[in-house]
Every structure is written in C-alpha cells, then in structure tokens.
Design a protein around this motif. Structure first.
Motif, PDB file in Angstrom:
ATOM      1  N   ASP A 150      15.683   6.908  -3.166  1.00  0.00           N
ATOM      2  CA  ASP A 150      16.195   6.007  -4.205  1.00  0.00           C
ATOM      3  C   ASP A 150      15.116   5.235  -4.951  1.00  0.00           C
ATOM      4  N   GLY A 151      13.880   5.726  -4.959  1.00  0.00           N
ATOM      5  CA  GLY A 151      12.813   5.073  -5.712  1.00  0.00           C
ATOM      6  C   GLY A 151      12.426   3.699  -5.197  1.00  0.00           C
ATOM      7  N   PHE A 152      12.713   3.416  -3.929  1.00  0.00           N
ATOM      8  CA  PHE A 152      12.359   2.112  -3.351  1.00  0.00           C
ATOM      9  C   PHE A 152      10.845   1.934  -3.417  1.00  0.00           C
ATOM     10  N   PRO A 153      10.362   0.702  -3.685  1.00  0.00           N
ATOM     11  CA  PRO A 153       8.911   0.484  -3.805  1.00  0.00           C
ATOM     12  C   PRO A 153       8.137   0.932  -2.568  1.00  0.00           C
ATOM     13  N   ARG A 154       7.057   1.679  -2.800  1.00  0.00           N
ATOM     14  CA  ARG A 154       6.244   2.216  -1.710  1.00  0.00           C
ATOM     15  C   ARG A 154       4.769   1.975  -1.984  1.00  0.00           C
ATOM     16  N   ILE A 155       4.053   1.654  -0.920  1.00  0.00           N
ATOM     17  CA  ILE A 155       2.596   1.573  -0.947  1.00  0.00           C
ATOM     18  C   ILE A 155       2.115   2.567   0.092  1.00  0.00           C
ATOM     19  N   ASP A 156       1.137   3.375  -0.261  1.00  0.00           N
ATOM     20  CA  ASP A 156       0.604   4.343   0.695  1.00  0.00           C
ATOM     21  C   ASP A 156       0.110   3.600   1.926  1.00  0.00           C
ATOM     22  N   ILE A 157       0.446   4.091   3.089  1.00  0.00           N
ATOM     23  CA  ILE A 157       0.118   3.430   4.347  1.00  0.00           C
ATOM     24  C   ILE A 157      -1.390   3.287   4.561  1.00  0.00           C
ATOM     25  N   ASP A 158      -2.187   4.103   3.886  1.00  0.00           N
ATOM     26  CA  ASP A 158      -3.645   4.030   4.016  1.00  0.00           C
ATOM     27  C   ASP A 158      -4.314   3.239   2.899  1.00  0.00           C
ATOM     28  N   ALA A 159      -3.546   2.692   1.965  1.00  0.00           N
ATOM     29  CA  ALA A 159      -4.094   1.917   0.844  1.00  0.00           C
ATOM     30  C   ALA A 159      -4.238   0.454   1.273  1.00  0.00           C
ATOM     31  N   VAL A 160      -5.230   0.190   2.092  1.00  0.00           N
ATOM     32  CA  VAL A 160      -5.401  -1.125   2.712  1.00  0.00           C
ATOM     33  C   VAL A 160      -5.558  -2.234   1.675  1.00  0.00           C
ATOM     34  N   GLN A 161      -6.352  -2.002   0.651  1.00  0.00           N
ATOM     35  CA  GLN A 161      -6.555  -3.023  -0.384  1.00  0.00           C
ATOM     36  C   GLN A 161      -5.242  -3.341  -1.102  1.00  0.00           C
ATOM     37  N   GLN A 162      -4.485  -2.316  -1.435  1.00  0.00           N
ATOM     38  CA  GLN A 162      -3.202  -2.514  -2.121  1.00  0.00           C
ATOM     39  C   GLN A 162      -2.191  -3.214  -1.202  1.00  0.00           C
ATOM     40  N   LEU A 163      -2.181  -2.868   0.062  1.00  0.00           N
ATOM     41  CA  LEU A 163      -1.298  -3.536   1.020  1.00  0.00           C
ATOM     42  C   LEU A 163      -1.661  -5.017   1.154  1.00  0.00           C
ATOM     43  N   THR A 164      -2.957  -5.299   1.225  1.00  0.00           N
ATOM     44  CA  THR A 164      -3.432  -6.679   1.306  1.00  0.00           C
ATOM     45  C   THR A 164      -3.020  -7.449   0.061  1.00  0.00           C
ATOM     46  N   ASP A 165      -3.227  -6.849  -1.102  1.00  0.00           N
ATOM     47  CA  ASP A 165      -2.836  -7.497  -2.366  1.00  0.00           C
ATOM     48  C   ASP A 165      -1.339  -7.790  -2.384  1.00  0.00           C
ATOM     49  N   PHE A 166      -0.543  -6.831  -1.936  1.00  0.00           N
ATOM     50  CA  PHE A 166       0.912  -7.013  -1.930  1.00  0.00           C
ATOM     51  C   PHE A 166       1.304  -8.196  -1.047  1.00  0.00           C
ATOM     52  N   ILE A 167       0.753  -8.247   0.154  1.00  0.00           N
ATOM     53  CA  ILE A 167       1.073  -9.337   1.081  1.00  0.00           C
ATOM     54  C   ILE A 167       0.666 -10.677   0.478  1.00  0.00           C
ATOM     55  N   LEU A 168      -0.547 -10.734  -0.070  1.00  0.00           N
ATOM     56  CA  LEU A 168      -1.017 -11.984  -0.667  1.00  0.00           C
ATOM     57  C   LEU A 168      -0.204 -12.363  -1.897  1.00  0.00           C
ATOM     58  N   ASP A 169       0.021 -11.400  -2.774  1.00  0.00           N
ATOM     59  CA  ASP A 169       0.764 -11.692  -4.001  1.00  0.00           C
ATOM     60  C   ASP A 169       2.152 -12.227  -3.684  1.00  0.00           C
ATOM     61  N   TYR A 170       2.795 -11.624  -2.724  1.00  0.00           N
ATOM     62  CA  TYR A 170       4.142 -12.077  -2.390  1.00  0.00           C
ATOM     63  C   TYR A 170       4.120 -13.366  -1.565  1.00  0.00           C
TER      64      TYR A 170
END
Length: 177
Positions: free
Chosen positions: A150-170
């Motif tokens: 259903d197109g739910f938002p996804r971040i690649d599990i190995d994209a550490v920088q993007q995961l960090t940004d997501f956690i911080l941004d939110y």
C-alpha cells in the motif's frame, strides 16, 4: 509513583523501534546511536524483554540484599550506576521507567510495540512475520529490506544516515508532551 513525570522527563522525546524478534531492532539502534551522538544528541535506550534476566551474580552483596527482601539495590562505581528494582507483583509501566532515567534529549524504546508512542517498524522478510503497521497508527514508517504494501513509507534498513535523519526529524521536531 505511577504516571509521575518530572520536568526533565517531560522534556525527553520518546521514539519507539518496534518489530518481531530477529527483525534487527537492536542492530538498528546500535547503528544509529553513534550518528545521534555525533550530532550532540544525548540518548537513553529502554529495551523490553519478555524473558527474565538478572545482571547480578549470586553471592555478591547486592544479590544477597535482593534475596533478603530489598525492594531495590543501587550499585555505584566511579564509571556507572545500576539500579536493580524488584517487580515482584506488577511490571512497571513505560512512564515509570522513563521517569527513572537521567535527563537526556531522546529515549529510544525497543519493544513495547503496543505503546501509543511514535514508532519505526523494523521488518525483515526472512522472519516470515506479518507487518505491524496496518494495525498500529503510531508506526510512522518502516525500516525494511522489502517494500511494504500500500505504498507505506519505507526507509532501507541499511540506510543508517536516512534512518537517523528520520528519527531526529520526527522525534526532536515535535513539541514536548
């Protein structure tokens, strides 16, 4: 005191990392922690386990005090402190655990997948487990090795920088509770 929130606790942001056993929750936390620290974010981690555990050793003074009936024992050295609290009848709620933490900017909470806190779901296809996000409106996105339905938002599990940004941004851009 159940539900007690000190002023410093109210300033701490809570962000959950949820998923089934073997999905990589601990590994994800282990990978983003250095990124968060490098940005000057002071982070605490609460990890829930369904298994009994004991960091104390039989025969040690602290163990003996607990065995004799102490409700809590605080171990302190020049390098770290551990507070061992016996929950003989009722497990503590998440609020009471957060209230025991020293002041920090962010509390990453591993497990507690039923708590009403903002979360990132960690999902790996190899676990064979279902997605959590369809039944939990607190899951904001998934960290996964596959595309969710259903197109739910996804971040690649190995994209550490993007995961960090997501956690911080939110987590850090939201007002305190």
């Amino acid at each position: 005191m159940a539900g007690h929130r000190c002023q410093t606790c109210a300033d701490m942001k809570l962000f959950g990392i949820a998923g089934y056993s073997g999905s990589g929750k601990t590994t994800l936390i282990e990978r983003v922690l250095p990124q968060l620290a490098a940005r000057g974010v002071k982070v605490a981690v609460i990890k829930h386990t369904h298994h009994d555990f004991d960091i104390d050793r039989p025969g040690k003074d602290s163990w003996r005090a607990r065995e004799a009936g102490a409700a809590a024992v605080l171990l302190a050295s020049d390098h770290r402190t551990a507070l061992l609290i016996e929950h003989r009848d009722t497990p503590p709620g998440l609020d009471s655990l957060v209230a025991q933490l020293p002041p920090c900017d962010l509390v990453l909470i591993e497990g507690y997948k039923r708590e009403a806190i903002p979360k990132l779901e960690v999902h790996r296809v190899e676990t064979g487990k279902p997605w959590l996000f369809p039944g939990d409106g607190n899951i904001l996105a998934v960290a996964s090795d596959v595309e969710p339905p259903d197109g739910f938002p996804r971040i690649d599990i190995d994209a550490v920088q993007q995961l960090t940004d997501f956690i911080l941004d939110y987590a850090l851009s939201r007002p305190t509770a």
